[in-house]
Design a protein around this motif. Structure first.
Motif, short mmCIF file in Angstrom:
data_model
loop_
_atom_site.label_atom_id
_atom_site.label_comp_id
_atom_site.label_asym_id
_atom_site.label_seq_id
_atom_site.Cartn_x
_atom_site.Cartn_y
_atom_site.Cartn_z
N VAL A 34 0.88 -1.18 0.00
CA VAL A 34 0.00 0.00 0.00
C VAL A 34 0.91 1.23 0.00
O VAL A 34 2.12 1.10 0.21
CB VAL A 34 -0.91 0.03 1.27
CG1 VAL A 34 -1.80 -1.22 1.33
CG2 VAL A 34 -0.10 0.16 2.56
N GLY A 36 2.77 4.41 1.50
CA GLY A 36 3.23 4.75 2.84
C GLY A 36 3.43 6.25 2.97
O GLY A 36 3.61 6.95 1.97
N THR A 110 9.48 3.27 17.49
CA THR A 110 9.02 1.97 17.97
C THR A 110 8.05 2.12 19.14
O THR A 110 7.70 1.13 19.78
CB THR A 110 10.21 1.09 18.41
OG1 THR A 110 10.86 1.74 19.52
CG2 THR A 110 11.21 0.89 17.28
N ARG A 119 11.46 -3.72 7.11
CA ARG A 119 10.97 -4.26 5.85
C ARG A 119 11.80 -3.72 4.70
O ARG A 119 12.15 -2.54 4.69
CB ARG A 119 9.49 -3.84 5.68
CG ARG A 119 8.88 -4.19 4.34
CD ARG A 119 7.37 -4.22 4.47
NE ARG A 119 6.69 -3.23 3.64
CZ ARG A 119 6.51 -3.36 2.33
NH1 ARG A 119 7.00 -4.40 1.68
NH2 ARG A 119 5.85 -2.43 1.67
N ALA A 139 7.54 4.52 7.80
CA ALA A 139 6.33 4.78 7.01
C ALA A 139 5.19 3.86 7.42
O ALA A 139 5.26 2.65 7.25
CB ALA A 139 6.61 4.60 5.52
N PRO A 223 0.14 -3.03 18.56
CA PRO A 223 -1.18 -2.48 18.89
C PRO A 223 -2.04 -2.16 17.67
O PRO A 223 -3.26 -2.29 17.71
CB PRO A 223 -0.86 -1.21 19.69
CG PRO A 223 0.59 -0.95 19.49
CD PRO A 223 1.23 -2.25 19.16
N THR A 225 -2.60 -3.80 15.09
CA THR A 225 -3.23 -4.92 14.39
C THR A 225 -4.51 -5.37 15.10
O THR A 225 -5.16 -6.30 14.68
CB THR A 225 -2.30 -6.14 14.31
OG1 THR A 225 -2.07 -6.63 15.64
CG2 THR A 225 -0.99 -5.80 13.65
O1 TXA Z 1 2.85 -3.01 3.92
C1 TXA Z 1 3.04 -2.35 4.94
O2 TXA Z 1 3.43 -2.87 6.00
C2 TXA Z 1 2.76 -0.85 4.86
C3 TXA Z 1 3.75 -0.23 3.88
C4 TXA Z 1 3.66 1.25 3.83
O3 TXA Z 1 5.04 -0.65 4.18
N1 TXA Z 1 2.88 -0.24 6.15
C5 TXA Z 1 1.94 -0.41 7.11
O4 TXA Z 1 2.19 0.35 8.24
O5 TXA Z 1 0.99 -1.15 7.01
P1 TXA Z 1 1.09 0.57 9.37
O6 TXA Z 1 1.72 1.53 10.30
O7 TXA Z 1 -0.19 0.95 8.78
O8 TXA Z 1 1.01 -0.83 10.08
C6 TXA Z 1 2.16 -1.28 10.77
C7 TXA Z 1 1.82 -2.25 11.85
C8 TXA Z 1 1.03 -1.64 12.98
O9 TXA Z 1 0.04 -2.58 13.36
C9 TXA Z 1 2.05 -1.50 14.09
O10 TXA Z 1 1.46 -1.67 15.37
C10 TXA Z 1 3.06 -2.60 13.77
O11 TXA Z 1 3.07 -2.70 12.37
N2 TXA Z 1 4.42 -2.24 14.17
C11 TXA Z 1 5.21 -1.30 13.69
N3 TXA Z 1 6.37 -1.22 14.35
C12 TXA Z 1 6.33 -2.16 15.29
C13 TXA Z 1 7.23 -2.56 16.32
N4 TXA Z 1 8.39 -1.97 16.52
N5 TXA Z 1 6.84 -3.56 17.10
C14 TXA Z 1 5.66 -4.15 16.91
N6 TXA Z 1 4.76 -3.80 15.98
C15 TXA Z 1 5.09 -2.82 15.17
#
Ligand code: TXA
Ligand code: MG
Length: 327
Positions: A34, A36, A110, A119, A139, A223, A225
């Motif tokens: 998607v 970012g 984080t 990623r 992102a 959180p 998710t």
């Molecule tokens: O495909 C994807 O992952 C897209 C593109 C832009 O890369 N990004 C995306 O980001 O979906 P976002 O923020 O919509 O979802 C990221 C998920 C969130 O549920 C967040 O809680 C989790 O990843 N997340 C991010 N950093 C984390 C961390 N350090 N520890 C645990 N969960 C994390």
């Protein structure tokens, strides 16, 4: 929203996107999953702008996008053998790994967690952009917090224009669902988010079944998710569409389905006529937006087969559901 009065420009100028990012601005970028909303992951003030533009709570951490697997060790501790196998097989691609964070990554990224989400994206424009930068990009998906994720530059423009100076236009996203998120418990791989990689593919590389994170684990670790999300403005109901059409007989119904057999609907959106789960995944978010704009009073959707990318589509539909008071 025009309060920030920054006029958004849409285009394919990677050098311009890079210079904005170097100056601490945020830019919408295409990925294969998607779009970012990206900023310098090592610059807390750029990262703070992301949270503000999305209206995202600061307890929800951001994924860090890196140019290649080789740079993972700058931001994360050593990869376990299972993590390394997944990285070798699926990077660049729609896979996010939760790894022990190094101090190079600001706590804001984080949300104070000792894990960092890394990623390596596959979209050629974003890869070129990352290769031209000396820092990784934090992102999240480029939607206002809680709404459907964007899979075209136009989706981003429609919702975040005036809040960001540039949208790098990489066309429609070819996967269409966010990345799969995998963490580790010792040597065991744990799935935190169903996403653009089918669980079967991950398990084939791991050579073992993938454990699904419990709701408690997800509440504390990832959180974003857990809560209701991806919500359309029009209430969406998920279930047996035939029964829902009877239940909502007096409403103007949009139907999202895998087949075109629902003649009672005012508007019908078919996710894939060939019944391809990949095509359905690619079309899901655009379809949710179209159904939301169709001037119907309810959206009725049916789950896809619970296999391959169907599981991730069903997860997004479940979380887009309208939760009736008291249910
Ligand atoms: O495909 C994807 O992952 C897209 C593109 C832009 O890369 N990004 C995306 O980001 O979906 P976002 O923020 O919509 O979802 C990221 C998920 C969130 O549920 C967040 O809680 C989790 O990843 N997340 C991010 N950093 C984390 C961390 N350090 N520890 C645990 N969960 C994390
Ligand atoms: Mg998101």
């Amino acid at each position: 929203m025009k309060e920030n009065s920054v006029q958004t420009i849409l285009g394919t100028d990677i050098a311009h996107a890079a210079s904005l990012l170097r100056a601490g601005e945020i830019v919408a970028v295409p990925t294969e999953t998607v779009y970012g909303l990206a900023g310098n992951a090592l610059d807390e003030s750029a990262v703070a702008k992301i949270f503000v533009a999305k209206n995202r709570p600061q307890f929800n951490p951001l994924i860090v996008h890196i140019a290649d697997a080789g740079s993972a060790l700058r931001y994360a501790g050593a990869l376990s053998p299972a993590a390394q196998r997944l990285a070798d097989a699926f990077w660049p691609g729609p896979l996010t790994l939760l790894l022990p964070k190094r101090e190079t990554v600001p706590d804001l990224v984080t949300a104070g967690s000792s894990l960092v989400a890394l990623r390596v994206p596959r979209h050629p424009l974003l890869r070129e952009l990352l290769q031209s930068l000396h820092f990784p990009l934090a992102a999240p998906s480029a939607n206002p917090s809680g709404y459907v994720s964007p899979t075209t530059a136009g989706h981003v423009q429609g919702q975040l224009e005036w809040r960001i100076p540039y949208i790098l236009d990489g066309g429609a996203c070819d996967v269409g669902l966010e990345s799969s998120i995998v963490g580790f418990d010792g040597e065991d791989a744990v799935l935190y988010r169903e996403g653009g990689l089918a669980t079967e593919e991950l398990e084939a590389v791991l050579g073992a079944p993938l454990r699904r994170a419990s709701a408690t684990d997800r509440a504390t670790t990832t959180p974003g998710t857990l809560k209701s999300h991806y919500a359309t403005t029009t209430p969406l109901y998920l279930g047996d569409v035939r029964k829902l059409l009877v239940q909502f007989a007096h409403e103007r119904c949009a139907v999202i389905s895998f087949s075109d057999e629902y003649a009672g609907a005012a508007r019908l959106f078919v996710l894939s006529r060939e019944k391809s789960l990949e095509e359905a995944a690619r079309n899901l978010f655009t379809t949710l937006r179209e159904a939301d704009a169709a001037k119907c009073s309810v959206i009725l959707a049916e789950p896809l087969p619970d296999e391959g990318l169907g599981r991730a589509v069903n997860d997004r539909l479940r979380r887009a559901q309208h939760l009736l008071k008291g249910m």
